[in-house]
Design an enzyme around this catalytic site. Structure first.
Site, PDB file in Angstrom:
ATOM      1  N   ASP A 175       0.636  -1.318   0.083  1.00  0.00           N
ATOM      2  CA  ASP A 175      -0.112   0.244  -0.093  1.00  0.00           C
ATOM      3  C   ASP A 175       0.914   1.243  -0.168  1.00  0.00           C
ATOM      4  O   ASP A 175       2.001   1.118  -0.450  1.00  0.00           O
ATOM      5  CB  ASP A 175      -0.614  -0.112   1.271  1.00  0.00           C
ATOM      6  CG  ASP A 175      -2.277   0.611   1.041  1.00  0.00           C
ATOM      7  OD1 ASP A 175      -2.340   1.864   0.706  1.00  0.00           O
ATOM      8  OD2 ASP A 175      -3.238   0.042   0.962  1.00  0.00           O
ATOM      9  N   ASP A 184      -0.973   1.230  18.151  1.00  0.00           N
ATOM     10  CA  ASP A 184      -1.837  -0.113  17.785  1.00  0.00           C
ATOM     11  C   ASP A 184      -0.982  -0.987  16.749  1.00  0.00           C
ATOM     12  O   ASP A 184      -1.560  -2.062  16.557  1.00  0.00           O
ATOM     13  CB  ASP A 184      -3.046   0.514  17.392  1.00  0.00           C
ATOM     14  CG  ASP A 184      -4.168   0.044  18.299  1.00  0.00           C
ATOM     15  OD1 ASP A 184      -3.988  -1.016  19.299  1.00  0.00           O
ATOM     16  OD2 ASP A 184      -5.360   0.310  18.226  1.00  0.00           O
ATOM     17  N   HIS A 217      -3.542   6.013   3.771  1.00  0.00           N
ATOM     18  CA  HIS A 217      -4.340   4.892   3.433  1.00  0.00           C
ATOM     19  C   HIS A 217      -3.797   3.486   3.747  1.00  0.00           C
ATOM     20  O   HIS A 217      -4.528   2.603   4.576  1.00  0.00           O
ATOM     21  CB  HIS A 217      -4.286   4.886   1.798  1.00  0.00           C
ATOM     22  CG  HIS A 217      -5.475   3.906   1.015  1.00  0.00           C
ATOM     23  ND1 HIS A 217      -4.838   2.516   0.730  1.00  0.00           N
ATOM     24  CD2 HIS A 217      -6.561   3.998   0.739  1.00  0.00           C
ATOM     25  CE1 HIS A 217      -6.012   1.916   0.135  1.00  0.00           C
ATOM     26  NE2 HIS A 217      -6.915   2.556   0.195  1.00  0.00           N
ATOM     27  N   ASN A 230      -4.023  -4.460  22.896  1.00  0.00           N
ATOM     28  CA  ASN A 230      -2.971  -4.007  23.948  1.00  0.00           C
ATOM     29  C   ASN A 230      -3.783  -2.860  24.773  1.00  0.00           C
ATOM     30  O   ASN A 230      -2.912  -2.149  25.362  1.00  0.00           O
ATOM     31  CB  ASN A 230      -1.858  -3.339  22.920  1.00  0.00           C
ATOM     32  CG  ASN A 230      -2.264  -2.269  22.189  1.00  0.00           C
ATOM     33  OD1 ASN A 230      -3.394  -1.999  21.885  1.00  0.00           O
ATOM     34  ND2 ASN A 230      -1.188  -1.505  21.562  1.00  0.00           N
TER      35      ASN A 230
END
Length: 477
Positions: A175, A184, A217, A230
């Site tokens: 990507d 995260d 994106h 987490n």
């Protein structure tokens, strides 16, 4: 994402010691270049030949004799990527003794190369994420997990009571780049196997080169696949697997064929089990099987993805955001998008790549109400499965979170399910994963209000393919 959003626009040194693939071949002493090639713009080309070192070497010589430079050579599937300012390169590369080895040749774009002449950044050694072990299910909600209606629709929340996925599984996010500093994403990020392919399709592992520069994106896609469990933000479909960034989108939002080829080969060489492709290859929305540029490119890309599948890498791709019937192609008014688009008549020999390539999982988009998203492409026996793609909450660069819509957002849900399948069935190859994704999807009927575009049956139709992807059934197999 704007361009990488076309919304799939919102909608990768090949290092194997055995080297049957080589990047940037050395010059051959007996390959004399043309004395006076006709000057023209700097362009990149793919040249197809027989898949053997001998045939590829001869094509490399033909490239140099035609006034070109070899960017990458893929000897195991017979593709050479080259660059030249010779305006007659396509004719000249076929001239002479070695030109007889050329099966087809085509320019990869219609505008001049914007990233400049070929060149490699020196690769640097970086650290991968921690040890490889099995992640056990720990279904404790992260703060914004309750906002993730998409995970409920595909039953990922229920699947997580069984498994969050295995650290042995590596997923490629092919990507616009991934922000590996996001809280995260950092726990699951594999820097050692990340790369950028946006300089002429030549792999670059300079530290951080895989990060986004203009587009959120890829970071959004990565969060849907594998945001960590987490206690922060959200949870991905497979929060226990590892992810690598394979950057194939340049700063202008273009994904040229050499970028995509580089990315899928890199992924296969680096043992990525699943790759996500939320884009279409520029500059043509549909690459037609002709005797010119488009046909040569279509063949080169097809070979690369088939080779990667043979190496054990499953590709999952977004169906596209043009509300277009992929099973009944008639016209294309948007291509080429790097110069001046023209209106042209097309047919089903013209492919949206990589999503329509053999063996690639094609994913359509659904809304929270389990309806086809208004933008989603469709087509009987074209769509494999569907997944949520409208207003999806996921990670953004800089530690943020936000909503995006597109088949770009649907595809990573299926990529995550494939990663869970690979976690629970580590001996399975791409074909096994493909069949399981289709078999375990929830049959979804066409709309009750008749829609002539939705052809087929409840078990397999133009809007949903085999149905809406199901993570719970996948891990229970």
């Amino acid at each position: 994402m704007s361009r990488t959003s076309r919304p799939r626009r919102l909608s990768a040194g090949l290092a194997a010691a055995t080297l049957a693939l080589t990047s940037l071949s050395a010059a051959t002493a007996y390959a004399a270049p043309l004395d006076n090639p006709t000057p023209g713009p700097l362009m990149n080309y793919v040249i197809n030949t027989k898949a053997s070192p001998g045939h590829v070497r001869k094509v490399e010589d033909a490239v140099k004799q035609a006034g070109g430079t070899v960017l990458s050579s893929y000897r195991e599937f017979g593709v050479v990527v080259a660059q030249s300012t010779n305006a007659n390169f396509k004719v000249d590369v076929r001239a002479g003794h070695n030109g007889r080895e050329v099966q087809s040749v085509g320019a990869t774009r219609t505008a001049a190369v914007s990233e400049g002449a070929s060149g490699l950044s020196s690769a640097a050694s970086v650290n991968s994420v921690g040890s490889v072990d099995e992640t056990t299910a720990t279904p404790v909600l992260d703060p914004r997990e309750s906002e993730q209606w998409d995970m409920v629709q595909i039953k990922a929340d229920q699947a997580h009571t069984v498994t969050d996925g295995s650290r042995r599984v590596l997923v490629g996010i092919n990507d616009s780049g991934v922000d590996d500093t996001h809280p995260d994403l950092a726990p699951n990020f594999d820097a050692r196997d990340s790369v950028s392919c946006v300089k002429n399709g030549v792999p670059d592992q300079t530290p951080g080169i895989w990060r986004p520069t203009t587009s959120p994106h890829g970071t959004h896609v990565a969060g849907t696949v594998a945001a960590a469990r987490n206690g922060v933000g959200i949870v991905g479909v497979a929060p226990g697997v590892r992810i690598a960034s394979v950057k194939v989108v340049n700063d202008d939002g273009f994904i040229y064929p050499e970028y995509s080829i580089c990315g899928i080969v890199w992924a296969a060489e680096h043992h990525m089990d699943v790759t996500n492709h939320s884009y279409f290859i520029d500059p043509f929305q549909f690459w037609c099987k002709d005797n010119g540029d488009q046909g040569a490119v279509q063949e080169a890309v097809r070979r690369a993805y088939a080779w990667a599948a043979d190496r054990g890498t499953l590709s999952v791709a977004a169906a596209g955001n043009s509300n277009y019937d992929l099973a009944n192609k008639t016209t294309d008014t948007t291509s080429p998008n790097d110069s001046t688009p023209v209106s042209r008549t097309i047919d089903n020999n013209c492919l949206d790549m990589p999503t329509e390539l053999p063996g690639v999982i094609t994913v359509a988009s659904t809304t929270q109400a389990r309806a086809k998203s208004s933008f989603s492409n469709f087509g009987l026996n074209k769509i494999d499965v569907a997944a949520p793609g409208s207003s999806i909450l996921s990670t953004l660069p800089g530690g943020g979170y936000g909503l995006m819509s597109g088949t770009s957002m649907a595809s990573p849900h299926v990529t995550g399910i494939a990663a869970l399948l690979k976690s629970t069935h580590p001996w399975w190859g791409p074909r096994d994963l493909e069949q399981a994704l289709q078999r375990e999807a929830d049959d979804t009927a066409c709309p009750t209000t008749p829609d002539a575009r939705c052809t087929g049956t409840t078990a397999n139709n133009a809007f949903y393919g085999e149905g809406i992807a199901d993570a719970l059934d996948a891990v229970h197999r």
